[in-house]
Design a protein around this motif. Sequence first.
Motif, PDB file in Angstrom:
ATOM      1  N   MET A 123       0.787  -1.079   0.052  1.00 25.84           N
ATOM      2  CA  MET A 123      -0.039  -0.061   0.031  1.00 25.84           C
ATOM      3  C   MET A 123       0.921   1.214  -0.008  1.00 25.84           C
ATOM      4  SD  MET A 123      -2.926  -1.594   0.210  1.00 25.84           S
ATOM      5  CE  MET A 123      -4.014  -0.325   0.845  1.00 25.84           C
ATOM      6  N   PHE A 139       0.428   5.540   0.449  1.00 27.24           N
ATOM      7  CA  PHE A 139      -0.764   6.561   0.657  1.00 27.24           C
ATOM      8  C   PHE A 139      -0.105   7.936   0.428  1.00 27.24           C
ATOM      9  CE2 PHE A 139      -3.504   3.589   2.751  1.00 27.24           C
ATOM     10  CZ  PHE A 139      -2.701   2.626   3.105  1.00 27.24           C
ATOM     11  N   TYR A 177      -0.503  11.914   2.298  1.00 26.70           N
ATOM     12  CA  TYR A 177      -1.117  12.562   3.196  1.00 26.70           C
ATOM     13  C   TYR A 177      -0.834  14.154   3.130  1.00 26.70           C
ATOM     14  CZ  TYR A 177      -2.040   8.299   6.049  1.00 26.70           C
ATOM     15  OH  TYR A 177      -2.422   7.351   6.555  1.00 26.70           O
ATOM     16  N   SER A 201      -2.494  18.529  11.788  1.00 30.38           N
ATOM     17  CA  SER A 201      -2.198  17.242  11.832  1.00 30.38           C
ATOM     18  C   SER A 201      -2.370  16.868  10.500  1.00 30.38           C
ATOM     19  CB  SER A 201      -3.336  16.465  12.720  1.00 30.38           C
ATOM     20  OG  SER A 201      -3.070  15.037  12.724  1.00 30.38           O
ATOM     21  N   LEU A 233      -5.570  12.107   5.004  1.00 33.99           N
ATOM     22  CA  LEU A 233      -5.226  11.341   4.169  1.00 33.99           C
ATOM     23  C   LEU A 233      -5.949  11.997   2.859  1.00 33.99           C
ATOM     24  CD1 LEU A 233      -4.116   8.727   2.886  1.00 33.99           C
ATOM     25  CD2 LEU A 233      -6.359   7.708   3.305  1.00 33.99           C
ATOM     26  N   THR A 241      -5.289   6.870  -1.402  1.00 36.32           N
ATOM     27  CA  THR A 241      -4.552   5.795  -1.391  1.00 36.32           C
ATOM     28  C   THR A 241      -4.200   5.434  -2.872  1.00 36.32           C
ATOM     29  OG1 THR A 241      -5.961   4.624   0.306  1.00 36.32           O
ATOM     30  CG2 THR A 241      -4.757   3.188  -1.038  1.00 36.32           C
ATOM     31  N   GLU A 254     -10.163  10.379  -0.663  1.00 36.10           N
ATOM     32  CA  GLU A 254     -10.870  10.697   0.637  1.00 36.10           C
ATOM     33  C   GLU A 254     -12.018  11.769   0.157  1.00 36.10           C
ATOM     34  OE1 GLU A 254     -10.526   8.975   3.660  1.00 36.10           O
ATOM     35  OE2 GLU A 254      -9.832   7.538   2.310  1.00 36.10           O
ATOM     36  N   GLU A 271       3.188   0.568   3.279  1.00 41.46           N
ATOM     37  CA  GLU A 271       2.731  -0.519   4.162  1.00 41.46           C
ATOM     38  C   GLU A 271       3.469  -1.295   3.567  1.00 41.46           C
ATOM     39  OE1 GLU A 271      -1.472   0.233   6.559  1.00 41.46           O
ATOM     40  OE2 GLU A 271      -0.815  -1.760   5.488  1.00 41.46           O
ATOM     41  N   GLN A 303       2.354   1.866   9.260  1.00 42.55           N
ATOM     42  CA  GLN A 303       2.911   2.816   8.004  1.00 42.55           C
ATOM     43  C   GLN A 303       4.296   3.646   8.230  1.00 42.55           C
ATOM     44  OE1 GLN A 303      -0.337   5.314   6.308  1.00 42.55           O
ATOM     45  NE2 GLN A 303      -1.871   3.800   6.543  1.00 42.55           N
ATOM     46  N   TYR A 312      -5.829  -1.094  15.635  1.00 41.45           N
ATOM     47  CA  TYR A 312      -4.508  -0.834  16.013  1.00 41.45           C
ATOM     48  C   TYR A 312      -4.179   0.817  16.245  1.00 41.45           C
ATOM     49  CZ  TYR A 312      -4.058  -4.879  13.087  1.00 41.45           C
ATOM     50  OH  TYR A 312      -4.357  -6.184  12.917  1.00 41.45           O
ATOM     51  N   PHE A 327      -1.142   3.775  17.342  1.00 43.22           N
ATOM     52  CA  PHE A 327       0.210   4.087  17.338  1.00 43.22           C
ATOM     53  C   PHE A 327       0.393   5.412  17.772  1.00 43.22           C
ATOM     54  CE2 PHE A 327       0.614   1.101  13.909  1.00 43.22           C
ATOM     55  CZ  PHE A 327      -0.609   0.829  13.171  1.00 43.22           C
ATOM     56  N   ARG A 344      -5.778   3.089  13.436  1.00 41.38           N
ATOM     57  CA  ARG A 344      -6.177   2.365  12.162  1.00 41.38           C
ATOM     58  C   ARG A 344      -7.190   1.108  12.256  1.00 41.38           C
ATOM     59  NH1 ARG A 344      -4.576  -2.131   9.490  1.00 41.38           N
ATOM     60  NH2 ARG A 344      -3.896  -2.003   7.408  1.00 41.38           N
ATOM     61  N   TYR A 387      -8.196  -5.001   5.952  1.00 41.36           N
ATOM     62  CA  TYR A 387      -7.495  -4.713   4.810  1.00 41.36           C
ATOM     63  C   TYR A 387      -7.828  -4.212   3.556  1.00 41.36           C
ATOM     64  CZ  TYR A 387      -3.397  -5.741   1.767  1.00 41.36           C
ATOM     65  OH  TYR A 387      -2.338  -5.887   0.877  1.00 41.36           O
ATOM     66  N   GLY A 388      -7.115  -3.369   2.963  1.00 41.86           N
ATOM     67  CA  GLY A 388      -7.392  -2.956   1.538  1.00 41.86           C
ATOM     68  C   GLY A 388      -7.821  -1.359   1.505  1.00 41.86           C
ATOM     69  N   GLY A 389      -7.602  -0.783   0.554  1.00 35.59           N
ATOM     70  CA  GLY A 389      -8.329   0.535   0.073  1.00 35.59           C
ATOM     71  C   GLY A 389      -8.058   1.569   1.436  1.00 35.59           C
ATOM     72  N   ALA A 390      -8.835   2.549   1.272  1.00 39.54           N
ATOM     73  CA  ALA A 390      -9.175   3.664   2.168  1.00 39.54           C
ATOM     74  C   ALA A 390      -9.017   3.173   3.749  1.00 39.54           C
ATOM     75  CB  ALA A 390     -10.164   4.596   1.823  1.00 39.54           C
ATOM     76  N   ASN A 423      -7.391   1.518   5.218  1.00 39.44           N
ATOM     77  CA  ASN A 423      -6.255   1.348   5.816  1.00 39.44           C
ATOM     78  C   ASN A 423      -5.588   2.737   6.412  1.00 39.44           C
ATOM     79  OD1 ASN A 423      -6.335  -1.274   5.023  1.00 39.44           O
ATOM     80  ND2 ASN A 423      -4.003  -1.176   4.459  1.00 39.44           N
ATOM     81  N   LYS A 424      -6.280   3.755   6.292  1.00 40.45           N
ATOM     82  CA  LYS A 424      -5.795   4.871   6.601  1.00 40.45           C
ATOM     83  C   LYS A 424      -5.772   5.444   7.910  1.00 40.45           C
ATOM     84  CE  LYS A 424     -10.125   7.572   7.041  1.00 40.45           C
ATOM     85  NZ  LYS A 424     -11.052   8.713   6.287  1.00 40.45           N
ATOM     86  N   LEU A 425      -4.660   5.909   8.412  1.00 45.69           N
ATOM     87  CA  LEU A 425      -4.510   6.284   9.812  1.00 45.69           C
ATOM     88  C   LEU A 425      -5.304   7.622  10.078  1.00 45.69           C
ATOM     89  CD1 LEU A 425      -0.550   5.888   9.877  1.00 45.69           C
ATOM     90  CD2 LEU A 425      -2.410   4.497  11.224  1.00 45.69           C
ATOM     91  N   PHE A 469      -5.378  10.612  12.518  1.00 51.93           N
ATOM     92  CA  PHE A 469      -4.240  11.316  13.632  1.00 51.93           C
ATOM     93  C   PHE A 469      -5.149  12.132  14.539  1.00 51.93           C
ATOM     94  CE2 PHE A 469      -0.032  10.126  12.190  1.00 51.93           C
ATOM     95  CZ  PHE A 469      -0.465   9.677  10.773  1.00 51.93           C
TER      96      PHE A 469
END
Lengths: 115, 118
Positions: free
Chosen positions: A31, A33, A35, A42, A45, A48, A58, A96, A104, B33, B35, B95, B99-102, B104-106, B108
């Motif tokens: 993957m 991305f 940002y 901050s 996104l 992707t 997005e 990723e 990431q 998840y 981080f 997160r 799995y896959g595509g958008a 997966n975005k973080l 913040f």
Amino acid sequence: SAVISQKPSRDICQRGTSLTIQCQVDSQVTMMFWYRQQPGQSLTLIATANQGSEATYESGFVIDKFPISRPNLTFSTLTVSNMSPEDSSIYLCSVEYPGGYNEQFFGPGTRLTVL
Amino acid sequence: AQTVTQSQPEMSVQEAETVTLSCTYDTSESDYYLFWYKQPPSRQMILVIRQEAYKQQNATENRFSVNFQKAAKSFSLKISDSQLGDAAMYFCAYRSPYYGGATNKLIFGTGTLLAVQP
């Protein structure tokens, strides 16, 4: 960990022009991305980058403004089109790796100033 | 939609002391998840520590540890024996597990600027 490079590291551009930012990774990734980090803010996104197909954007970001390419598993570009001062930001790519821990890793960023 | 909140815009700590940065999040998902990322003035985002929601044990990485309270949706970062090099902006991120595509975005938080006083 990943070795991710971005070019350019910074640029100053005129209103109405376009800038293409490159992101290169040292090995194949699943993957990628893109940002945006506006001044003092901050990260948000943009999209992707999908290998071999159109990017997934997005809400609030459109392909005409931020076209993205990903021709292979180690490289992607983001273009900021028809720039205005509001586009002044840091643009970061992240990746990723396959078999990773859902982490990431980020590139060093591109600082863009639009006059 | 998931949200991440960091209520401390700025923090300060004396060198060699301990500091705790706060982070809360909101989600309806049971697995996810979390981080902590560090962004020094050079702006390179560096992953500090990772926590899987299904693990009850708090993650640790050398001087960095987390206090993960799943029921309270809290995920604080403790930095022990603070060093001058720890001065940076710290971001908490969420997160989703899919799995896959958008997805997966973080997502913040707004960040906490940590100053380390010599």
